[in-house]
Design a protein around this motif. Structure first.
Motif, PDB file in Angstrom:
ATOM      1  N   LYS A 267       0.824  -1.211   0.000  1.00 28.46           N
ATOM      2  CA  LYS A 267       0.000   0.000   0.000  1.00 28.46           C
ATOM      3  C   LYS A 267       0.859   1.263   0.000  1.00 28.46           C
ATOM      4  CE  LYS A 267      -4.225  -1.803   2.100  1.00 28.46           C
ATOM      5  NZ  LYS A 267      -5.101  -1.821   3.288  1.00 28.46           N
ATOM      6  N   ASP A 268       0.385   2.267  -0.748  1.00 25.63           N
ATOM      7  CA  ASP A 268       1.102   3.535  -0.811  1.00 25.63           C
ATOM      8  C   ASP A 268       0.716   4.418   0.380  1.00 25.63           C
ATOM      9  OD1 ASP A 268      -1.414   4.608  -1.480  1.00 25.63           O
ATOM     10  OD2 ASP A 268      -1.039   4.389  -3.624  1.00 25.63           O
ATOM     11  N   GLU A 269       1.189   5.665   0.384  1.00 23.89           N
ATOM     12  CA  GLU A 269       0.972   6.553   1.536  1.00 23.89           C
ATOM     13  C   GLU A 269      -0.506   6.847   1.785  1.00 23.89           C
ATOM     14  OE1 GLU A 269       3.320  10.002   0.828  1.00 23.89           O
ATOM     15  OE2 GLU A 269       5.247   8.956   1.079  1.00 23.89           O
ATOM     16  N   GLY A 275      -2.082   4.090  -6.286  1.00 25.66           N
ATOM     17  CA  GLY A 275      -3.053   5.130  -6.612  1.00 25.66           C
ATOM     18  C   GLY A 275      -4.493   4.668  -6.716  1.00 25.66           C
ATOM     19  N   VAL A 276      -4.740   3.363  -6.593  1.00 31.06           N
ATOM     20  CA  VAL A 276      -6.116   2.857  -6.676  1.00 31.06           C
ATOM     21  C   VAL A 276      -6.626   2.566  -5.268  1.00 31.06           C
ATOM     22  CG1 VAL A 276      -7.591   0.968  -7.499  1.00 31.06           C
ATOM     23  CG2 VAL A 276      -5.827   1.917  -8.993  1.00 31.06           C
ATOM     24  N   ASP A 277      -7.807   3.110  -4.956  1.00 28.58           N
ATOM     25  CA  ASP A 277      -8.410   2.975  -3.620  1.00 28.58           C
ATOM     26  C   ASP A 277      -8.609   1.495  -3.258  1.00 28.58           C
ATOM     27  OD1 ASP A 277      -9.790   3.426  -1.249  1.00 28.58           O
ATOM     28  OD2 ASP A 277     -11.713   3.669  -2.271  1.00 28.58           O
ATOM     29  N   CYS A 278      -8.185   1.141  -2.050  1.00 25.59           N
ATOM     30  CA  CYS A 278      -8.264  -0.252  -1.576  1.00 25.59           C
ATOM     31  C   CYS A 278      -9.350  -0.480  -0.544  1.00 25.59           C
ATOM     32  CB  CYS A 278      -6.929  -0.661  -0.932  1.00 25.59           C
ATOM     33  SG  CYS A 278      -5.753  -1.223  -2.122  1.00 25.59           S
ATOM     34  N   SER A 279     -10.215   0.478  -0.328  1.00 29.58           N
ATOM     35  CA  SER A 279     -11.219   0.328   0.741  1.00 29.58           C
ATOM     36  C   SER A 279     -12.212  -0.791   0.427  1.00 29.58           C
ATOM     37  CB  SER A 279     -11.966   1.646   0.962  1.00 29.58           C
ATOM     38  OG  SER A 279     -12.611   2.054  -0.231  1.00 29.58           O
ATOM     39  N   ARG A 280     -12.321  -1.168  -0.840  1.00 27.40           N
ATOM     40  CA  ARG A 280     -13.228  -2.261  -1.227  1.00 27.40           C
ATOM     41  C   ARG A 280     -12.485  -3.578  -1.491  1.00 27.40           C
ATOM     42  NH1 ARG A 280     -14.164  -0.794  -5.668  1.00 27.40           N
ATOM     43  NH2 ARG A 280     -13.457   1.358  -5.671  1.00 27.40           N
ATOM     44  N   LEU A 281     -11.260  -3.673  -0.970  1.00 21.47           N
ATOM     45  CA  LEU A 281     -10.496  -4.916  -1.076  1.00 21.47           C
ATOM     46  C   LEU A 281     -10.561  -5.648   0.261  1.00 21.47           C
ATOM     47  CD1 LEU A 281      -8.516  -6.746  -2.697  1.00 21.47           C
ATOM     48  CD2 LEU A 281      -6.660  -5.417  -1.683  1.00 21.47           C
ATOM     49  N   LEU A 282     -11.143  -6.843   0.254  1.00 25.57           N
ATOM     50  CA  LEU A 282     -11.269  -7.651   1.464  1.00 25.57           C
ATOM     51  C   LEU A 282     -10.405  -8.899   1.344  1.00 25.57           C
ATOM     52  CD1 LEU A 282     -15.176  -7.623   1.813  1.00 25.57           C
ATOM     53  CD2 LEU A 282     -13.554  -6.040   2.863  1.00 25.57           C
ATOM     54  N   ILE A 283      -9.705  -9.239   2.410  1.00 25.38           N
ATOM     55  CA  ILE A 283      -8.930 -10.478   2.455  1.00 25.38           C
ATOM     56  C   ILE A 283      -9.591 -11.384   3.479  1.00 25.38           C
ATOM     57  CG2 ILE A 283      -6.677 -11.507   2.905  1.00 25.38           C
ATOM     58  CD1 ILE A 283      -5.462  -8.752   2.127  1.00 25.38           C
ATOM     59  N   VAL A 284     -10.051 -12.541   3.028  1.00 26.29           N
ATOM     60  CA  VAL A 284     -10.886 -13.405   3.856  1.00 26.29           C
ATOM     61  C   VAL A 284     -10.261 -14.788   3.979  1.00 26.29           C
ATOM     62  CG1 VAL A 284     -13.186 -14.436   4.094  1.00 26.29           C
ATOM     63  CG2 VAL A 284     -12.960 -12.128   3.179  1.00 26.29           C
ATOM     64  N   ASN A 285     -10.354 -15.351   5.157  1.00 33.46           N
ATOM     65  CA  ASN A 285      -9.882 -16.707   5.431  1.00 33.46           C
ATOM     66  C   ASN A 285     -10.876 -17.695   4.818  1.00 33.46           C
ATOM     67  OD1 ASN A 285      -9.237 -19.182   6.607  1.00 33.46           O
ATOM     68  ND2 ASN A 285      -8.695 -18.280   8.566  1.00 33.46           N
ATOM     69  N   SER A 286     -10.435 -18.491   3.852  1.00 39.00           N
ATOM     70  CA  SER A 286     -11.336 -19.444   3.187  1.00 39.00           C
ATOM     71  C   SER A 286     -11.666 -20.645   4.074  1.00 39.00           C
ATOM     72  CB  SER A 286     -10.710 -19.942   1.878  1.00 39.00           C
ATOM     73  OG  SER A 286      -9.584 -20.763   2.162  1.00 39.00           O
ATOM     74  N   GLY A 287     -10.857 -20.856   5.128  1.00 35.64           N
ATOM     75  CA  GLY A 287     -11.039 -22.033   5.969  1.00 35.64           C
ATOM     76  C   GLY A 287     -10.333 -23.258   5.436  1.00 35.64           C
ATOM     77  N   ASN A 288      -9.701 -23.124   4.278  1.00 33.45           N
ATOM     78  CA  ASN A 288      -9.083 -24.273   3.612  1.00 33.45           C
ATOM     79  C   ASN A 288      -7.654 -24.505   4.115  1.00 33.45           C
ATOM     80  OD1 ASN A 288      -9.223 -26.347   1.567  1.00 33.45           O
ATOM     81  ND2 ASN A 288      -7.871 -25.104   0.297  1.00 33.45           N
TER      82      ASN A 288
END
Length: 362
Positions: A267-269, A275-288
């Motif tokens: 991630k940048d400053e 330069g692309v907004d990351c607020s809609r990027l989710l990292i989720v545990n698949s359980g696998n």
């Protein structure tokens, strides 16, 4: 989002007739007491990977007596595979790719090995992070949107070649590593064995997807230089992107916690990805906990995040080809990965290191 509960089916999966194994190892008419030729073929493939796993285990300095324990792993897993050849109903059989992977992980864990690829994953993630900006700028420089998306797809294939679960690739990687740029340029020529590139790109440019769930695969170039630039393009188009990663280590697959660290590093400053907004990027545990996946068994957290998905991406040979190539979904889906086993190439009627991009609309 961390997983701690019972596994549930992925809500956008069509469960009727679903089976998490693309290649049929046996048919109902086969003798249950006798291994089929396909079962023997795949048991041999897993047997051939034992030396490279043993070498990684021997080098795991987090485990006391790693050399002797690695030898015990080699012997014990080899014995299990021999048992399955003699009696396919032993050890929870008949075998499929999920069972063969699970038995290998169980033997490693029983002997105290938790993450024998940890060091190489850290090294490859670090290398890939240093190259991320140049890969992104290269793609951003392609003005024609369809051409840019095709370049991103080729990047996914190039990254996906980093797979230490393939004995041949593990040997190649140990010799001199692999260049991401060279891999992009040296993909087998199109048309690929399954090649829905045009239909996928055509739908992508319409910007219709609001939520995309991506099942990620390997550490290093695969996730950092292949998947994340692709996810960044989706974010730029206004989509929410859910990256589903393994709960616990398996081969060189990236885990949920490792992916959080990698994305934080990139991630940048302003908190974005170049330069692309990351607020809609989710990292989720698949359980696998395997390099393959049964989509009837995912974490409740992932199921919740995927309820309103309108595109599911299954990436990598294990998830996208060997277990879910024919999986059907209630939304659009793409299966994408490189063919890294001769046995898979023969089944599909393609070439070793051929590419698969299978796109189905809902």
């Amino acid at each position: 989002m961390e997983s701690s509960s019972e596994m549930v089916p992925l809500p956008v999966l069509v469960e009727s007739n679903y089976r998490a194994c693309t290649i049929p190892y046996r048919f109902p008419s086969d003798n249950p007491k006798k291994s089929t030729p396909t079962e023997v073929l795949w048991i041999d493939l897993f047997s051939n990977s034992i030396p490279s796993f043993r070498k990684r285990a021997e080098a795991d300095d987090s485990v006391p007596d790693s050399i002797s324990r690695a030898e015990r792993f080699s012997r014990r897993y080899g014995e299990i595979l021999d048992d399955l050849k003699r009696n396919p109903e032993s050890h929870g059989g008949p075998p499929d790719c999920i069972l063969l992977c699970r038995l290998r992980e169980q033997v490693l864990r029983e002997l105290g090995f938790r993450d024998i690829f940890k060091r190489v994953k850290e090294e490859e993630n670090s290398k890939a992070v240093s190259l991320f900006r140049s890969v992104v700028l290269l793609n951003d420089g392609i003005e024609d949107e369809a051409s840019r998306i095709e370049s991103l797809i080729r990047g996914i294939f190039a990254g996906n070649i980093f797979d230490l679960g393939s004995a041949q690739l593990a040997e190649l990687f140990a010799k001199d590593g692999m260049s991401f740029r060279a891999s992009c340029q040296n993909l087998v020529p199109r048309p690929w064995v399954i090649d829905d590139t045009e239909s996928f790109v055509s739908k992508f440019v319409q910007k219709v997807w609001k939520k995309v769930v991506v099942f990620v695969d390997n550490s290093g170039a695969d996730v950092v230089l292949g998947i994340l630039p692709f996810a960044r393009e989706l974010l730029r188009n206004g989509a929410t992107v859910v990256l589903a990663a393994n709960d616990t280590p398996s081969i060189n697959d990236v885990t949920y916690s490792e992916l959080i660290d990698v994305v934080s590093e990139l991630k940048d400053e302003e908190g974005g990805l170049e330069g692309v907004d990351c607020s809609r990027l989710l990292i989720v545990n698949s359980g696998n906990d395997l390099p393959v996946i049964d989509l009837t068994r995912v974490s409740p957290e992932l199921a919740y995040a995927a309820e309103d998905a309108d595109l599911v991406v299954m990436e990598g040979m294990g998830r996208g080809i060997e277990t879910n190539l024919y999986a059907q979904f209630k939304c659009d889906s793409m299966k994408i990965g490189m063919v890294k086993h001769v046995e898979v190439a023969q089944f599909l009627g393609g070439r070793l290191y051929d590419c698969v991009i299978k796109f189905n609309e809902a």
